[in-house]
Design an enzyme around this catalytic site. Structure first.
Site, PDB file in Angstrom:
ATOM      1  N   GLU A   4       0.806  -1.234   0.000  1.00 55.74           N
ATOM      2  CA  GLU A   4       0.000   0.000   0.000  1.00 55.74           C
ATOM      3  C   GLU A   4       0.837   1.280   0.000  1.00 55.74           C
ATOM      4  OE1 GLU A   4      -2.686  -0.424   3.287  1.00 55.74           O
ATOM      5  OE2 GLU A   4      -3.528  -2.297   2.517  1.00 55.74           O
ATOM      6  N   GLU A  54      -6.404 -10.734  -1.219  1.00 61.82           N
ATOM      7  CA  GLU A  54      -7.198 -10.505  -0.008  1.00 61.82           C
ATOM      8  C   GLU A  54      -8.677 -10.418  -0.385  1.00 61.82           C
ATOM      9  OE1 GLU A  54      -5.622  -7.293   2.416  1.00 61.82           O
ATOM     10  OE2 GLU A  54      -3.577  -7.682   1.733  1.00 61.82           O
TER      11      GLU A  54
END
Length: 383
Positions: free
Chosen positions: A172, A279
């Protein structure tokens, strides 16, 4: 008269033999049917997708008991530690590591011959403050920060070498602000983009055989997808040892669209990178990152309408995934069943979510059958 008795005896013997044979035949048919049914029930996601990609799940050390353990062993052949390998958990102080929780997961993976992904070496959250602070309490220098990062990566990656086949090296790093490129973080403030480059180089040095991934959310949304692509292309062009991109599938019954998903996979794979869905869950609520409380008139009931929308979305996602056989090299669900999901606590704490293929009793939902009942399509590369 004697002949009559003989004929009667012969008839009785034949009748008994016929009935016995028929009975045995019926019993054998029942056994075959039962065995076939049991084998079908024992099949899991990993079996249905054995010709496509490994199917994984995010786990915690307490996942290996009761129904959750049974579900893991039946349906998955890969695992990702949800939290315990993040820097703040596994390396809480500069000179102290906490191995017990991560080791438990690694030992389970080895014991059951399961693949294991490492998550995550460098992230702006769940990172101990010690790594950014100098001895005098001020901000650490770039050189010292990179050295501390190297020590962390060397130690963690080396410990699980041969067990962990892939790492989320940097997590991220792209900003959510469309007017910015890289996220503002202490990593970036101190080391600039070099923290990303060096993280991959250090991970490759620690385990040259491991697959190294950049991992991010909203990676199929056009404005963020394009900036992630820009970062990945920069890394590839500079010969940074990166092997793939992880698309965090934190999606919902609302989005993304099929077109957005296909476009993202096409763009990332065009760089020669592996693509994984790292995810996956499908929320019954729209994306609301800043919201924290339920509205008074709001219900968190899993209504039939929401169930059907989720079924339809899961079907679309897996139709796409199968179309990218050979491009997608892994898929990981984020949590095991609706009994527990991180989405029960984020973004709105206490609002129940139902984002997975198994319900609160660890039983398959309708969406499960939708993604497992499909016809094999011929591989275009096969004659």
């Amino acid at each position: 008269m004697k002949n009559i008795y003989n004929n009667i005896n012969l008839l009785l013997i034949c009748t008994i033999f016929f009935v016995g044979c028929k009975s045995n035949s019926e019993e054998n048919e029942k056994v075959v049917a039962t065995t076939s049914e049991e084998q079908e029930q024992e099949k899991g996601l990993k079996d249905y997708y054995s010709e496509y990609f490994p199917v994984g799940v995010a786990v915690a050390p307490n996942s290996f008991e009761g129904k959750s353990k049974e579900l893991i062993l039946q349906h998955y052949n890969s695992m990702t530690p949800e939290n315990v390998m993040k820097m703040g958990e596994i390396h809480p102080e500069q000179n102290r590591y906490y191995w017990e929780a991560a080791d438990k997961i690694a030992n389970f993976a080895r014991e059951h011959d399961m693949k294991m992904r490492g998550h995550a070496l460098v992230w702006h959250q769940q990172t101990g403050d010690w790594i950014f602070k100098a001895e005098d309490g001020g901000q650490v220098s770039k050189e010292e920060l990179l050295q501390r990062m190297k020590n962390h990566i060397d130690t963690v990656v080396s410990r699980y070498k041969g067990t962990i086949y892939a790492w989320d090296v940097v997590n991220e790093a792209i900003s959510d602000d469309p007017d910015e490129f890289l996220r503002k973080s202490e990593w970036y403030d101190i080391a600039g983009e070099d923290f990303i480059i060096k993280a991959f180089e250090y991970a490759h040095e620690a385990d040259p055989e491991a697959k190294l991934f950049y991992n991010d959310y909203n990676a199929v949304i056009p404005e963020k997808r394009d900036r992630i692509y820009k970062l990945l292309k920069m890394l590839v062009d500079r010969d940074v040892p990166i092997d793939g991109v992880g698309i965090q599938g934190h999606w919902s019954i609302i989005d993304p669209s099929e077109q957005e998903l296909r476009k993202a996979i096409d763009m990332y794979s065009s760089l020669g990178l592996d693509v994984q869905i790292t995810e996956l869950d499908v929320s019954i609520y729209p994306w609301e990152k800043e919201r924290r409380e339920m509205r008074e008139d709001e219900s968190d009931e899993f209504t039939p309408e929401l169930q059907q929308q989720q079924v339809d979305k899961y079907k679309m996602f897996f139709d796409v995934f199968r179309d990218y056989k050979g491009v997608l090299t892994g898929l990981t669900f984020w949590n095991i069943a609706d009994a527990y999901s991180w989405l029960d606590y984020y973004p709105v704490e206490g609002r129940k979510n139902y984002p997975l293929l198994f319900d609160e009793d660890y039983e398959p939902k309708e969406a499960y059958y939708e993604v497992t009942e499909f016809e094999e399509t011929p591989d275009e590369n096969e004659e």
